[in-house]
Design a protein around this motif. Sequence first.
Motif, PDB file in Angstrom:
ATOM      1  N   ALA B 108       0.838  -1.206   0.000  1.00 21.92           N
ATOM      2  CA  ALA B 108       0.000   0.000   0.000  1.00 21.92           C
ATOM      3  C   ALA B 108       0.872   1.255   0.000  1.00 21.92           C
ATOM      4  O   ALA B 108       0.553   2.264  -0.636  1.00 21.92           O
ATOM      5  CB  ALA B 108      -0.949  -0.009   1.191  1.00 21.92           C
ATOM      6  N   THR B 109       1.982   1.208   0.705  1.00 26.29           N
ATOM      7  CA  THR B 109       2.906   2.347   0.711  1.00 26.29           C
ATOM      8  C   THR B 109       3.645   2.440  -0.627  1.00 26.29           C
ATOM      9  O   THR B 109       3.754   3.510  -1.231  1.00 26.29           O
ATOM     10  CB  THR B 109       3.935   2.200   1.853  1.00 26.29           C
ATOM     11  N   TYR B 110       4.114   1.289  -1.050  1.00 24.36           N
ATOM     12  CA  TYR B 110       4.924   1.228  -2.284  1.00 24.36           C
ATOM     13  C   TYR B 110       4.196   1.861  -3.461  1.00 24.36           C
ATOM     14  O   TYR B 110       4.793   2.607  -4.238  1.00 24.36           O
ATOM     15  CB  TYR B 110       5.234  -0.247  -2.559  1.00 24.36           C
ATOM     16  N   ILE B 111       2.917   1.574  -3.601  1.00 17.10           N
ATOM     17  CA  ILE B 111       2.196   2.070  -4.778  1.00 17.10           C
ATOM     18  C   ILE B 111       1.831   3.550  -4.665  1.00 17.10           C
ATOM     19  O   ILE B 111       1.268   4.125  -5.603  1.00 17.10           O
ATOM     20  CB  ILE B 111       0.936   1.229  -5.104  1.00 17.10           C
ATOM     21  N   GLN B 112       2.182   4.180  -3.540  1.00 21.31           N
ATOM     22  CA  GLN B 112       2.035   5.642  -3.447  1.00 21.31           C
ATOM     23  C   GLN B 112       3.336   6.362  -3.814  1.00 21.31           C
ATOM     24  O   GLN B 112       3.375   7.578  -3.908  1.00 21.31           O
ATOM     25  CB  GLN B 112       1.607   6.042  -2.039  1.00 21.31           C
TER      26      GLN B 112
END
Lengths: 540, 540
Positions: B108-112
């Motif tokens: 979830a963090t990575y795709i931001q």
Amino acid sequence: MKRKSITAGLLSLGLPLAMAVSGIGTAAAQDHPELTGDDLERANTIYFQRCAGCHGTLRRGATGPDLLPETSKDLGQRRLERIIALGTEGGMNNFDGILDEEEITLIATYIQMEPVEPPEMSIAEMKDRWTVFVQPEDLPTEPQHDRNWENFFVTILRDAGQMGIIDGDTKEVVSKVDTGYAVHVAKESSDGRFWYTMGRDGRLSKIDLWMDPPQVTAEVWIAYDARDVAVSHYGEWQDKYVIGGGYWPPHFVITDADTLEPLKVVSTRGYNTDGEYVHEARVAALYNTPGAPTFLVNVKETGQIWQVDYSDIDNLRVEMIESKEFLHDGFFDRTGRYFQIAANFSHHMVFVDTHTRKRVGMLNTGEIPHPGPGANWDDPECGPVAGTVHLGEGRMTAWGNDPEGHPDRAWQTCFSVETDGPGLFLRTHPNSPHVWMDQTMHPEPDVNQWVMVMNKQTRELTPVQVTDLPAEYDAVATHMEYNQAGDEVWVSVWARGRGHLEAGEIVVFDDKTKEEKARIKGLETPTGKFNVYNRKKHIG
Amino acid sequence: MKRKSITAGLLSLGLPLAMAVSGIGTAAAQDHPELTGDDLERANTIYFQRCAGCHGTLRRGATGPDLLPETSKDLGQRRLERIIALGTEGGMNNFDGILDEEEITLIATYIQMEPVEPPEMSIAEMKDRWTVFVQPEDLPTEPQHDRNWENFFVTILRDAGQMGIIDGDTKEVVSKVDTGYAVHVAKESSDGRFWYTMGRDGRLSKIDLWMDPPQVTAEVWIAYDARDVAVSHYGEWQDKYVIGGGYWPPHFVITDADTLEPLKVVSTRGYNTDGEYVHEARVAALYNTPGAPTFLVNVKETGQIWQVDYSDIDNLRVEMIESKEFLHDGFFDRTGRYFQIAANFSHHMVFVDTHTRKRVGMLNTGEIPHPGPGANWDDPECGPVAGTVHLGEGRMTAWGNDPEGHPDRAWQTCFSVETDGPGLFLRTHPNSPHVWMDQTMHPEPDVNQWVMVMNKQTRELTPVQVTDLPAEYDAVATHMEYNQAGDEVWVSVWARGRGHLEAGEIVVFDDKTKEEKARIKGLETPTGKFNVYNRKKHIG
């Protein structure tokens, strides 16, 4: 100056270089060289017009080295300015007569900044930039003037962003029509009535010579940076399609020949002969093949010659023919079967059999061959030959191009002759005993204002001077074209000196006597000239 | 866990995602979400394995929506975690059983974060990653074991990064050989002796079934992310070339079939059917055409089917056949002339005549067709037909594929039958009265542990349960393959439950009675199975 409006044109098309580079500062040597506002816009325009051709839109290098900050910042502002002003031994032109000091300063700073990748262009975006000025059904059904339009010379007025339509019989300038900037070539419909031009700014224009005066009937932008165009001439597809090729985005676009509506776009990004990916794989030159329903798409940086079949564009057949980098300009043999193209910085001519759709030869001709429209003739020793001048040396090289009649000579050097300087163009005509060649790339006016005329039988060269060119014109002679009868040779003169661009002219020589016969004045940077009859009949 | 070593493998290959994203911080909702070190490496690996297939390496979207910071940051950490865990109505899988909470948080963090473009890969770089373990001249000249190797099942052990070689007569696992990660398919040499596999990590491997035990004789990385492979089988080029296709870089590579030496690379970047440029135009599936010296290269995002002629790779002929997005998996009709492929998210099957090298039909079959290896049989009403199951609905659709004998039925729906759930694969055999199909994509074990068996004559469906699957296995039945005789059907079982991956198995059914006959245990995520004889004879 025309250039002002060209800048505005580019920006209105969304060329994002200016907008995407942010920051504040002025032109100066510094760790983070920056330009903004008008300075950035001017630098963008100058880079696009003068530098991108050799160094690439992405500045990753092409026929010239890369201009990325990693290297350019090491050289520094002052050294870069000197290189730009004076040129280099490696082949870089000197720009001190072309750019003023402020412009040189701007560019030296600009090339130390991070390059910005321009946007892609979709079919929908091309359609937004597409205009039909005269609907096909409203076009005249017969010529609206009494001129001998088959002896018109359709003439590139390079820096004016215009084509001059010149009456070859009367030597009158019939009209000047607005096209894209710095058109490279013009290609004809099969009857010679319509002419299609591609501006360096990606603007594809269609000109009708039957109108009075001749005018542009449709235009479309198919790229932000482009060079060439071609028209389908084969069989049932005669005059059905026009193809345009992009430098950026690197692609080709097939349009409807009547309206210029874009129909199909194909990317040319790919791998070079070393198997390295090339993101800026530019379409250098486009041709219709007389003997097959195909276009030749020559991709400069990959050395790939794509023979693209237009008989079914939904199931598009492409022969991806490998050759060498960097593909530039080509022409057919006299039969129309064999295609001959310069891989210029590999010092080779490449030969393709357009019937089998395969490469049949490659020949090292000397330093940087550049045939322009090329020349085919009969040599007493080798039979049918073709030739090229060279950007890198004062030499014309001729090779055999008749594999059926003279197989041992085919795609081999027949002979070469030394000229006084490197040139861009050569040209001949079957009714002429001569091959004319220019020496445009020599730095001295004592050479570049002379052209060389070769006797086809003896291979002897006679220098011919273009006279009466005031020193302040900084004039250079370039590009030859025969008239319809083949008894006149038209030579372009660029008046490059600051403030004298409009003084460019065409000098008409009697082919037999090599004496000046007429002079057509008031032409800004006249370059390629296309005699309607000779071109539509593929004469030369 | 195998995944650890896969991560290391990717990084050793220079996949730059981890290195190129800089910054400090930990996984948390914030304005500038950042990951570093091990967290970033884990997120890269998870994204590559679980997300990139649908959302693209560049995260610009493909069959799934884009995952760019502009949109993902608006959704925020918490909402993204919920979507990843629970899936969406739009077709996104739920990952709560596949990823643990920490992994979901990471992704979830990575795709931001800003996506980073991985590097290109040149031929020279491929050669650096090329190993010949056994030189062609050192290979055995006859089988080194007495097994009936023509009834071997070459079996993908997906998450193990291995191929299991299973003896179809004795049901013994002969060997497990290390290949790329998550092999998608395996393709055979024309005698069935050699098998070529493409790992999702771009690792192309060659396996020799004659060695004792069978082993990998050569390997080469042709991409960082890849799916498919094919072998030239036509005429004098039989077993001469192997082609591999990249997801990233988006290209195909032709290698020498003996040694896997990379010979030629061609970019597939291009324009989709809307005329928009696609930078990540991935090669989904590759096939040899039985009736022509060509490969079919199916480019997912552009909807282009390229029929690539391997009879002269220096003058590479390509038919760029337009169809629909997003091309996925295909198979031939029984004559080997017509190619049938799913443009899955356009809900169409596309049909190509590989003799004329043109598209001949397109058929809307229902939601997201997915034929896998496909099935061809004779229908009492329509004559020769082929069928597909669907990812998007519980349905099998069959169409006529005999344009010569049944022209009015060709490329039209003959009939469709409803199953209990969406599936991935169907399969038949000329000796069998049945077509078997799975229901893998249904969320409930009460459905996805059952397969459907259709009677070719009556079109009636009989559900068959794969029994004895403990609940903690979270097992699903997928993919069928017949044995050489056509009287057994092998069904794969994935034990997806955490800690039970090794408990995957193959359940062998008697085709006639539909009763279980044998069970092969200890297989991690067995997926595609390739019976040597059936595949080399193109049976099914």
